[in-house]
Structure formats: structure tokens, C-alpha cells
Enzyme design. Sequence first.
Site, PDB file in Angstrom:
ATOM      1  CD  GLN A  27      -2.839   1.204   2.368  1.00  0.00           C
ATOM      2  OE1 GLN A  27      -2.362   1.486   3.464  1.00  0.00           O
ATOM      3  NE2 GLN A  27      -4.125   0.960   2.187  1.00  0.00           N
ATOM      4  CE1 TYR A  38      -3.397   8.919   7.258  1.00  0.00           C
ATOM      5  CE2 TYR A  38      -4.586   6.990   6.474  1.00  0.00           C
ATOM      6  CZ  TYR A  38      -3.927   7.665   7.482  1.00  0.00           C
ATOM      7  OH  TYR A  38      -3.797   7.086   8.726  1.00  0.00           O
ATOM      8  N   GLY A  55      -8.880  -7.624   8.590  1.00  0.00           N
ATOM      9  CA  GLY A  55      -7.887  -6.814   9.282  1.00  0.00           C
ATOM     10  C   GLY A  55      -7.582  -7.391  10.646  1.00  0.00           C
ATOM     11  NE  ARG A  56     -10.338  -3.602  14.429  1.00  0.00           N
ATOM     12  CZ  ARG A  56     -11.208  -2.809  15.060  1.00  0.00           C
ATOM     13  NH1 ARG A  56     -11.019  -2.515  16.340  1.00  0.00           N
ATOM     14  NH2 ARG A  56     -12.249  -2.315  14.421  1.00  0.00           N
ATOM     15  CB  CYS A  62     -10.951  -9.891  15.999  1.00  0.00           C
ATOM     16  SG  CYS A  62     -10.950  -8.129  16.409  1.00  0.00           S
ATOM     17  CB  CYS A  70      -3.894  -9.045  19.732  1.00  0.00           C
ATOM     18  SG  CYS A  70      -5.502  -9.865  19.570  1.00  0.00           S
ATOM     19  CD  GLU A  97     -14.316 -20.700  38.563  1.00  0.00           C
ATOM     20  OE1 GLU A  97     -14.997 -20.051  39.379  1.00  0.00           O
ATOM     21  OE2 GLU A  97     -13.255 -20.274  38.050  1.00  0.00           O
ATOM     22  CE  LYS A 126     -17.855  -2.189  25.043  1.00  0.00           C
ATOM     23  NZ  LYS A 126     -18.851  -1.310  24.423  1.00  0.00           N
TER      24      LYS A 126
END
Length: 651
Positions: free
Chosen positions: A109, A179, A324-325, A348, A366, A418, A436
Site C-alpha cells: 500500500q 489521507y 484486518g483485526r 477478534c 492484541c 474453579e 460487548k
Amino acid sequence: MNNTIVNFSQDLFSPFYIGSVKVKNRIMMAPMETNMPSLTGEVNDRVIQYYKERAEGGAGAIIVEFTCVDSPVGKGTEAQLVIDHDGYIPGHTYLTEEIQKYNCRAFLQLHHAGRQTNSKITGFQPVAPSPIACKVMRAEPRELTTEEVADLVTKFVRGAKRAKLAGYDGVELHAAHGYLLGSFLSPYTNKRTDRYGGNTVNRTRMIQEIIQGIKAKVDRNFPVIVRFSADEFVEGGLKIEESIEIAKLLESYGVDAIHVSTGTFESNDKNIDPMSAKQGWRIKLASEIKKHVTVPIIGVGVIREPEFANDIIQSGKVDFIALGRALIADPKWPEKARKKNYKEINRCTTCGYCTDRLRQHQSIRCSVNPRAGRELSLPELQPVINPSKKVHVIGAGATGMYTAVLAAKRGYEVFLYERENQLGGLLDVASAPPGKENWKWFKEYLIYQIKLLPKISVFLNKQIHTEDLVIMENDYVIDASGMVPKQDTQLKNAQIPIVSVVDVLQNYKIENRNVLILGSRGAGLEAANFLADKKNMVVVIARSGKRANGLNIDLINRMDLLNELKEKNVKIMNQTDILVDRNGRFQFYHTESKERIPFDFNPDVVVSARGFDSNPILGDNENIIKIGGSNEPGKILNGIWMAYVEVSKFH
């Protein structure tokens, strides 16, 4: 070769062409800055290893992060790749070789920051089509002369030539997100009266000259992709109607593919998505553009699940999916998807930690993948042959489950204890507030891993005490018991329920009440959002100033949450505290002046959200490894990283 005459079956793993370049599947890695290159813009070993692992993970192509063609004026960050000199070619050659080892195509890029930078980064006044300052960067740019624009065209073409010499399969022109090239496209930022300004044709002229320059002076078969924002989500900016016309022009100029994104710095939540963003919401814009051109269209944006991505490809809405992520969280997403091992994908969560690191001039990291950006310093864990010790993990929250999985994969017999009747810990609390829910994905991933690994024995409703350590004394003992809400002692005279933020988000039902929340950091604001949806009148008080509201949340999700609270009429009172008199009446006062604040609000319940304390259930025994919240209160990512570090030390 043109996609109109190629007759491949159409799904996520069918091959396709960009220009003359055949890509093995429809998955591309989207270009994302990493802040890992050297300060002078060179490719280094960290960058190479990062991209190598994502190529190895099965992506069909990688678009390497934004790379400056005019340093230092055009740099967007201090640690950004640069390709404005022949001396950068060898480093990029190493990078392309590592990517292409895995039959993965490499695109570079090409980028110029334009007005979205400042002198602290570049040492110079920014440049732009017109002297209009970015409201985020707040640095007034200098208007480029006609001759300077033509010179920048040459610099982009030369950057493409160097990319070809370095072995790249093609280049992408970064004309998105505000940009330089994008600011020439946009009527919001381009007010020029020369041949590079005015109508749509003139505003695309700079990109036209770059594309045609590459075809004439580099190689007519060297693919050129253009990424631009089909909707900038700013008043007076690009909208889909004009973007369709731009796409038609780009095709007429010889572009080989169009990569459809959205937003600018001034509409950053449409550029970098918050967790509440709907999966694949940009695809409708890309699909609309695809109706009007024949070149391949690349769709991008919050795509997390293979079935969803495959449906997009099969429906013909776009030709490629850019992840991407998703590939930061799990570099092996494509290969796992190809094998239909969907539950093994570490999805993600869109928590925003990776992008927030970049905002603070730090290298990419991450929350759910501790190796992201640390591929060299945290190599993949290797199995231990015939381990002599067992591993005991106390606490089955995110940190404890992750520790158990890592240890079992190394070959250890693992016992996971646990005290509650289910796995997950505070992941259930983290995923409870509106928008969330994605945190559940990490819980689902870890539980599935535990089920796959026979070396892990799980004991629910099991509280570990000091005397239990006798049978563990020759083994590794990990205290991952987490953290607990701080106790608020100033409310001892209150005659109404006082509950913790964990209680509220986990199981304590509050509806149609007046609720007072103590604390305006992440936990308090998320609880406020949760309670506002249940018809409560919610007031948040904070001892600190307004700038500290939600300060421990990443910027994008923080702004998203604050906007939601405003829409839901949640009142936040800063520099405010309370006193409860002997009769149980609440009094509000200013934390600095100590003056009483006349505020008529009678809460039915108080939610304490003033932080957490570590919870090491076995004290400071030196033979016990404390990680995550049991060591120090923090985010999920802190515990996950510590787990990886400690398990890597096992021998």
C-alpha cells in the site's frame, strides 16, 4: 486477465484474479499499520515475522501496511514503512519472499498522509489539496502547487516501481480515510481551482495520473488497487452516489481492483469500528459499487466469521474479503476456515486495544493473542517431552483457562479448579453490557479448546485451600483467581442496597429504579449503559474530571460508549463525591471546593464501581505463580500475556 471471463466456482476458497495475478482464495489481509518498522522506515525482522505468519496461516494475499512515498513530509506515524529511496528495496525483498513462500500474493500500500499528520511526526507543515486543517490533527496544511502535485504523482509511480523491483505482485493506492489521495477525491477537503480540483473528474485526476504512470513506466500488467472511502461520514464529504461515479472513472483509468472502505479521521468510528459495529456493515456500500463496474471489488469491515464471509462471496456482493483485526487475533483464520474448523478460530472481539496502542505510538498488540506484534520475542510454544511435573491452575476465568490450554498443548497434565459452577469468570461480566457481546467469543473459544484437550481435568465448585498445596508441592501451581471489586467504606450509613458492578452485570436485577453509580471509568460506564437499557434513571458520580471518564477504555469504544450514554440521558457528575449522614440521606459535594452541590436525587440502589483489588487466594507463597488479576488488577490482555510468558518457562 479480467474477472468477467474467468469462470471459477464462487466461494471463499475459490481462486480469482486481480489483473493478471491469480490469487488462490478470496481472503486478503487488509493493510494495517503496526508501528513495528524502524524509525527510518525500514523493514525489519519483526515486520517480516509478523507478515510471514499471516501468509502461512492461509490468506490468499496480503496488502502490506501503508508505506510512505515521500518521507518525511508524507509520514503518518514515526515508525512507518517508507519506499521513497532505492535503499529500501532490499528489506522489502526479504518481506515479499517470506510472504510468497506460502503461495500468498504480496501487495504494497502506497501512502502519503497529507493533512492527517503534524510537524511533531514529520518536522514539516503538512501539505494538502487545500489549506483546510483536519479537526483531529489540528495542523493547518499548506496548499500544494500544481507543480508539486505533479511531482507527487511521480513519487507514487517511483514507489510502485520500487515495489515491483522488491517482488511485490502489485500495489494499492491509499485514497481512503482522509489521507492525501483521499483528500483530493473529496469535495470536503479539495477546494482547488486548477486541474486537480472542482468536479469529480478533476478530483480523480491525481489518481488517474498515478495509475496511468504505473502502467506506462513500471509495467502495464502490474496490478494497481485503489482503496477509497465510499462514504466519508462528514458533512460535505464523499457519499455513495458520487463514489459510484469515482469507481467508474477509476475503471476507465485502468485500475485492477477497488477496495471499498469508509470514514476519515474526523469520522473515526466509521474507519476503525467499535465493538458495537455490526459485522460486515460496509459490504452494502461495496456491493452497490460492484453493480456499476466490472473490476474486482474488495469488501472490508468487521468480518469475523467464515460462514458470514462465505455468504458474502457466494452472493456475489464482492469478489474479495479483506480481513484486518481478524488476522491479528488469529493468523490461522483462513486455514481453519478452509478446513471448516470454525470453533477453533480465535475471533477478534473488536475491543480496540490494537488500534489504541498505535494512537499512543506503541507497536501493535492484541487482547486475545499475546503473540501479535511479538512473534519474534514470543515464539510459538514447543511441546515438552515427558514432562516431570503437573500443572495446577486455580481459577477458570480468561487467564486461567488460557493458561490451562497453553500448558496442555505443551504436553503437561493440567488440573483446572474453579470455585463457581461454570467456566468463564469475569468474561460473563465483560460481555454483559450492550454491544460487548463479542467477549463471549473468547470464552467459547477457550472452552472449546479445553474440551479438545484430554490432558485438562476440570473441577467445578472447587475451592482450593492452603492445605491442598501439599499434593501440589512438586508441580507448577498457577494462581489465576482473578480480582474482586473494591469495598466502598463511605456508605456504611446507607439504608439502601449497595452492590458491586460485578453483581449488577452478573445476576443482580435492577429495573425501574433510581440508580447511583460510583465511578466513571470503564466498569462504571458500562454498568450505566447496561442499567439505562432496563428503564432505570442512572446518575454516575466521579471524583475525577470529565477527561477521565472511561479513560481505561480504548478511544474508539470509549467515544462510542459516551455517545450512547448521552443518548440514553445518563447524567455524569464529575469532581463530585457523596456523604451519607446518620439518617441515611445522600449529600453531594464538589471534590475540590468541598461545597455542597444542590442535586435532588434519591437513589434506590448504589452501584460501587471504583476499581478492583487483586485476589490471591493463597497469599504470597513463593512457590505459587500469580498471574492476571490475582497478581495485579488489569485487563484481560495483561493476564493472557502473563500466561504465555509463564507457561513458556515450564521445562
